[in-house]
Design a protein around this motif. Structure first.
Motif, PDB file in Angstrom:
ATOM      1  N   GLN A 138     -35.515  15.581  15.524  1.00 47.16           N
ATOM      2  CA  GLN A 138     -35.320  14.712  14.286  1.00 47.16           C
ATOM      3  C   GLN A 138     -34.342  15.443  12.957  1.00 47.16           C
ATOM      4  O   GLN A 138     -33.527  15.211  12.736  1.00 47.16           O
ATOM      5  N   VAL A 139     -34.728  16.694  13.273  1.00 47.96           N
ATOM      6  CA  VAL A 139     -33.962  17.794  12.273  1.00 47.96           C
ATOM      7  C   VAL A 139     -32.632  17.756  12.656  1.00 47.96           C
ATOM      8  O   VAL A 139     -31.764  17.824  11.708  1.00 47.96           O
ATOM      9  N   GLU A 140     -32.331  17.989  13.914  1.00 47.75           N
ATOM     10  CA  GLU A 140     -30.892  17.953  14.708  1.00 47.75           C
ATOM     11  C   GLU A 140     -29.990  16.694  13.940  1.00 47.75           C
ATOM     12  O   GLU A 140     -29.178  16.588  13.764  1.00 47.75           O
ATOM     13  N   GLU A 141     -30.989  15.544  14.237  1.00 51.60           N
ATOM     14  CA  GLU A 141     -30.272  14.420  14.088  1.00 51.60           C
ATOM     15  C   GLU A 141     -30.030  14.020  12.518  1.00 51.60           C
ATOM     16  O   GLU A 141     -28.824  13.758  12.001  1.00 51.60           O
ATOM     17  N   ILE A 142     -30.778  14.574  11.657  1.00 49.50           N
ATOM     18  CA  ILE A 142     -30.787  14.479  10.127  1.00 49.50           C
ATOM     19  C   ILE A 142     -29.525  15.410   9.786  1.00 49.50           C
ATOM     20  O   ILE A 142     -28.592  15.004   9.067  1.00 49.50           O
ATOM     21  N   LEU A 151     -26.801  16.281  11.816  1.00 49.86           N
ATOM     22  CA  LEU A 151     -25.871  15.615  12.244  1.00 49.86           C
ATOM     23  C   LEU A 151     -25.322  14.480  11.250  1.00 49.86           C
ATOM     24  O   LEU A 151     -24.074  14.615  10.748  1.00 49.86           O
ATOM     25  N   SER A 152     -26.301  13.815  10.471  1.00 51.45           N
ATOM     26  CA  SER A 152     -25.978  12.762   9.653  1.00 51.45           C
ATOM     27  C   SER A 152     -25.379  13.459   8.353  1.00 51.45           C
ATOM     28  O   SER A 152     -24.488  13.022   7.789  1.00 51.45           O
ATOM     29  N   ILE A 153     -25.922  14.453   8.027  1.00 53.19           N
ATOM     30  CA  ILE A 153     -25.261  15.307   6.633  1.00 53.19           C
ATOM     31  C   ILE A 153     -23.849  15.579   6.948  1.00 53.19           C
ATOM     32  O   ILE A 153     -23.320  15.446   6.093  1.00 53.19           O
ATOM     33  N   MET A 154     -23.523  16.218   7.933  1.00 56.70           N
ATOM     34  CA  MET A 154     -22.265  16.537   8.283  1.00 56.70           C
ATOM     35  C   MET A 154     -21.206  15.481   8.261  1.00 56.70           C
ATOM     36  O   MET A 154     -20.033  15.315   7.864  1.00 56.70           O
ATOM     37  N   LEU A 155     -21.766  14.139   9.092  1.00 56.51           N
ATOM     38  CA  LEU A 155     -20.888  13.096   8.934  1.00 56.51           C
ATOM     39  C   LEU A 155     -20.615  12.393   7.262  1.00 56.51           C
ATOM     40  O   LEU A 155     -19.587  11.996   7.172  1.00 56.51           O
ATOM     41  N   GLU A 156     -21.882  12.464   6.609  1.00 59.34           N
ATOM     42  CA  GLU A 156     -21.619  12.007   5.286  1.00 59.34           C
ATOM     43  C   GLU A 156     -20.828  13.239   4.496  1.00 59.34           C
ATOM     44  O   GLU A 156     -20.023  12.345   3.590  1.00 59.34           O
ATOM     45  N   ILE A 157     -21.045  14.372   4.558  1.00 63.86           N
ATOM     46  CA  ILE A 157     -20.088  15.179   4.044  1.00 63.86           C
ATOM     47  C   ILE A 157     -18.771  14.689   4.214  1.00 63.86           C
ATOM     48  O   ILE A 157     -17.709  14.852   3.210  1.00 63.86           O
ATOM     49  N   LYS A 158     -18.268  14.622   5.596  1.00 64.44           N
ATOM     50  CA  LYS A 158     -16.875  14.252   5.750  1.00 64.44           C
ATOM     51  C   LYS A 158     -16.378  13.166   5.065  1.00 64.44           C
ATOM     52  O   LYS A 158     -15.339  13.226   4.578  1.00 64.44           O
ATOM     53  N   VAL A 159     -17.433  12.003   4.831  1.00 68.16           N
ATOM     54  CA  VAL A 159     -16.883  10.652   4.303  1.00 68.16           C
ATOM     55  C   VAL A 159     -16.893  11.165   2.757  1.00 68.16           C
ATOM     56  O   VAL A 159     -15.758  10.744   2.219  1.00 68.16           O
ATOM     57  N   ALA A 160     -17.729  11.682   2.161  1.00 74.19           N
ATOM     58  CA  ALA A 160     -17.795  12.072   0.740  1.00 74.19           C
ATOM     59  C   ALA A 160     -16.513  12.955   0.461  1.00 74.19           C
ATOM     60  O   ALA A 160     -16.266  12.856  -0.771  1.00 74.19           O
ATOM     61  N   THR A 161     -16.064  13.626   1.048  1.00 75.77           N
ATOM     62  CA  THR A 161     -14.954  14.773   0.705  1.00 75.77           C
ATOM     63  C   THR A 161     -13.680  14.340   1.358  1.00 75.77           C
ATOM     64  O   THR A 161     -12.735  14.935   0.694  1.00 75.77           O
ATOM     65  N   ASP A 162     -13.480  13.135   1.894  1.00 81.95           N
ATOM     66  CA  ASP A 162     -12.301  12.678   2.253  1.00 81.95           C
ATOM     67  C   ASP A 162     -11.576  11.928   1.242  1.00 81.95           C
ATOM     68  O   ASP A 162     -12.008  10.941   0.856  1.00 81.95           O
ATOM     69  N   PRO A 163     -10.195  12.394   0.958  1.00 84.42           N
ATOM     70  CA  PRO A 163      -9.833  11.397  -0.352  1.00 84.42           C
ATOM     71  C   PRO A 163      -9.485  10.121   0.197  1.00 84.42           C
ATOM     72  O   PRO A 163      -9.191   9.153  -0.700  1.00 84.42           O
ATOM     73  N   LYS A 164      -9.515   9.934   1.592  1.00 81.03           N
ATOM     74  CA  LYS A 164      -9.075   8.616   2.044  1.00 81.03           C
ATOM     75  C   LYS A 164     -10.245   7.768   2.216  1.00 81.03           C
ATOM     76  O   LYS A 164      -9.953   6.509   2.797  1.00 81.03           O
ATOM     77  N   SER A 165     -11.453   8.097   1.853  1.00 81.73           N
ATOM     78  CA  SER A 165     -12.648   7.345   2.233  1.00 81.73           C
ATOM     79  C   SER A 165     -12.720   6.356   1.019  1.00 81.73           C
ATOM     80  O   SER A 165     -12.247   6.351  -0.064  1.00 81.73           O
ATOM     81  N   ALA A 222     -22.425   7.560   0.835  1.00 81.74           N
ATOM     82  CA  ALA A 222     -22.640   8.849   1.552  1.00 81.74           C
ATOM     83  C   ALA A 222     -23.508  10.103   0.403  1.00 81.74           C
ATOM     84  O   ALA A 222     -24.080  10.994   0.920  1.00 81.74           O
ATOM     85  N   LYS A 223     -22.786   9.905  -0.887  1.00 78.71           N
ATOM     86  CA  LYS A 223     -23.414  10.801  -1.940  1.00 78.71           C
ATOM     87  C   LYS A 223     -24.823  10.739  -1.569  1.00 78.71           C
ATOM     88  O   LYS A 223     -25.686  11.819  -1.902  1.00 78.71           O
ATOM     89  N   THR A 224     -25.196   9.623  -1.964  1.00 79.22           N
ATOM     90  CA  THR A 224     -26.958   9.333  -1.739  1.00 79.22           C
ATOM     91  C   THR A 224     -27.603   9.943  -0.816  1.00 79.22           C
ATOM     92  O   THR A 224     -28.501  10.442  -0.549  1.00 79.22           O
ATOM     93  N   ASP A 225     -26.828   9.531   0.444  1.00 75.72           N
ATOM     94  CA  ASP A 225     -27.358  10.047   1.906  1.00 75.72           C
ATOM     95  C   ASP A 225     -27.374  11.662   1.949  1.00 75.72           C
ATOM     96  O   ASP A 225     -28.391  12.020   2.624  1.00 75.72           O
ATOM     97  N   ILE A 226     -26.487  12.232   1.447  1.00 77.96           N
ATOM     98  CA  ILE A 226     -26.264  13.743   1.432  1.00 77.96           C
ATOM     99  C   ILE A 226     -27.558  14.186   0.754  1.00 77.96           C
ATOM    100  O   ILE A 226     -28.201  15.027   1.117  1.00 77.96           O
ATOM    101  N   ILE A 227     -27.942  13.770  -0.567  1.00 74.72           N
ATOM    102  CA  ILE A 227     -28.863  14.059  -1.114  1.00 74.72           C
ATOM    103  C   ILE A 227     -30.368  13.731  -0.463  1.00 74.72           C
ATOM    104  O   ILE A 227     -31.191  14.955  -0.467  1.00 74.72           O
ATOM    105  N   ARG A 228     -30.393  12.842  -0.105  1.00 77.74           N
ATOM    106  CA  ARG A 228     -31.775  12.376   0.544  1.00 77.74           C
ATOM    107  C   ARG A 228     -31.816  13.067   1.756  1.00 77.74           C
ATOM    108  O   ARG A 228     -32.873  13.530   1.907  1.00 77.74           O
ATOM    109  N   ASN A 229     -31.081  13.272   2.764  1.00 78.44           N
ATOM    110  CA  ASN A 229     -31.139  13.901   3.888  1.00 78.44           C
ATOM    111  C   ASN A 229     -31.247  15.400   3.824  1.00 78.44           C
ATOM    112  O   ASN A 229     -31.790  15.866   4.637  1.00 78.44           O
ATOM    113  N   SER A 230     -30.651  15.990   2.856  1.00 77.48           N
ATOM    114  CA  SER A 230     -30.932  17.453   2.626  1.00 77.48           C
ATOM    115  C   SER A 230     -32.238  17.768   2.185  1.00 77.48           C
ATOM    116  O   SER A 230     -32.947  18.631   2.542  1.00 77.48           O
TER     117      SER A 230
END
Length: 300
Positions: free
Chosen positions: A176-180, A182-196, A204-212
């Protein structure tokens, strides 16, 4: 008509984004204030030793405690402390990632391109270096060794089953930790991509904080069970000399350069009053060679 329809859709999207932002700010403020109700509940649930087949948690714990109290230790202490401190450094790093994300996402002035790039680098360190290094060692070396030592022919079937239940539960939570992560890295990609899309970014911002936060809490729950059951179990059945030999094998598996980088994180975790304590610091001095301790500043 088409122009009016587009304007209407734009207004709906804007309202949705505003609501998402308000929800995210509320969640962030709760986290900053130390509100860990959700993660504490999750941690308590994950600490449960109940196996999928319905085995009672109290029975598992009492069985292991009975074994520990009735068998003298074959070692004066646990000698694979690097594994524990690596886990502790992950708990600390993922919590720091959560706090940093809150700072970066708090408003437009802090959510700059440089800060987003810095947040992405921080996430890559926590997930792609710290966590992956720990899980590689655990998968390839440590947990096979643990199962071999704690589920052995000299134990009665009830004790074997109890240790197996604990390790199976830890393994499930590690997945489960591994899945969490992976989710963080996907969310980081969305949150930091200017095209998102703006709405996707806010989510994504909310999910990054919650999942961290969840990553840190769940790893702490895993470490709690390891310290209560697996560490004293190893001390009962594995002599000091064999533990030291195995510890050297772990270091060889990590490699010299990677070991140095992990040692810095271990040092920081042990000497952080929120995670380490005086006892851990004394163990660090005892088990880490003086030359390596002196080099930590240079390696940093």
């Amino acid at each position: 008509i088409m122009r009016n329809l587009i304007q209407f859709i734009a207004i709906i999207q804007l309202l949705y984004a505003v609501q998402a932002t308000e929800n995210w700010l509320s969640n962030a403020k709760q986290l900053v204030a130390g509100n860990r109700i959700q993660s504490s509940t999750t941690s308590n649930e994950e600490t449960s030793l109940v196996e999928e087949d319905g085995t009672d948690a109290d029975l598992v714990e009492s069985t292991i405690q009975r074994f520990l109290s009735s068998h003298p230790s074959k070692a004066d202490k646990f000698y694979v402390q690097g594994w524990r401190w690596h886990t502790l450094s992950l708990i600390r790093d993922s919590r720091r990632l959560e706090k940093y994300a809150i700072v970066v996402f708090q408003d437009a002035t802090s959510c700059t391109r440089d800060n987003l790039d810095s947040l992405q680098k921080a996430a890559e360190h926590v997930i792609n270096f710290n966590l992956k290094g720990l899980q590689r060692i655990e998968n390839d070396v440590f947990f096979p060794w643990l199962r071999e030592k704690l589920i052995n022919k000299d134990m009665d079937s009830t004790t074997k089953k109890a240790f197996q239940i604990v390790m199976d539960g830890v393994d499930r939570d590690r997945k489960q930790v591994e899945e969490i992560a992976l989710s963080i890295m996907l969310e980081i990609k969305v949150a930091t991509d200017p095209k998102s899309d703006a709405i996707a970014v806010e989510i994504a911002k909310t999910d990054i904080i919650r999942n961290s936060d969840l990553l840190s809490s769940m790893t702490a729950s895993i470490m709690n069970r390891e310290d209560r059951f697996l560490v004293p179990g190893v001390m009962r059945v594995v002599p000091s000399k064999e533990q030291k030999s195995f510890n050297n094998k772990v270091l060889r598996n990590l490699g010299m350069f990677e070991s140095r980088k992990h040692l810095i994180g271990m040092y920081d975790a042990v000497h952080d009053s929120m995670y380490g304590n005086e006892e851990e610091q004394l163990l660090f001095v005892e088990q880490i060679p003086s030359v390596a301790r002196l080099m930590i500043g240079r390696w940093r």
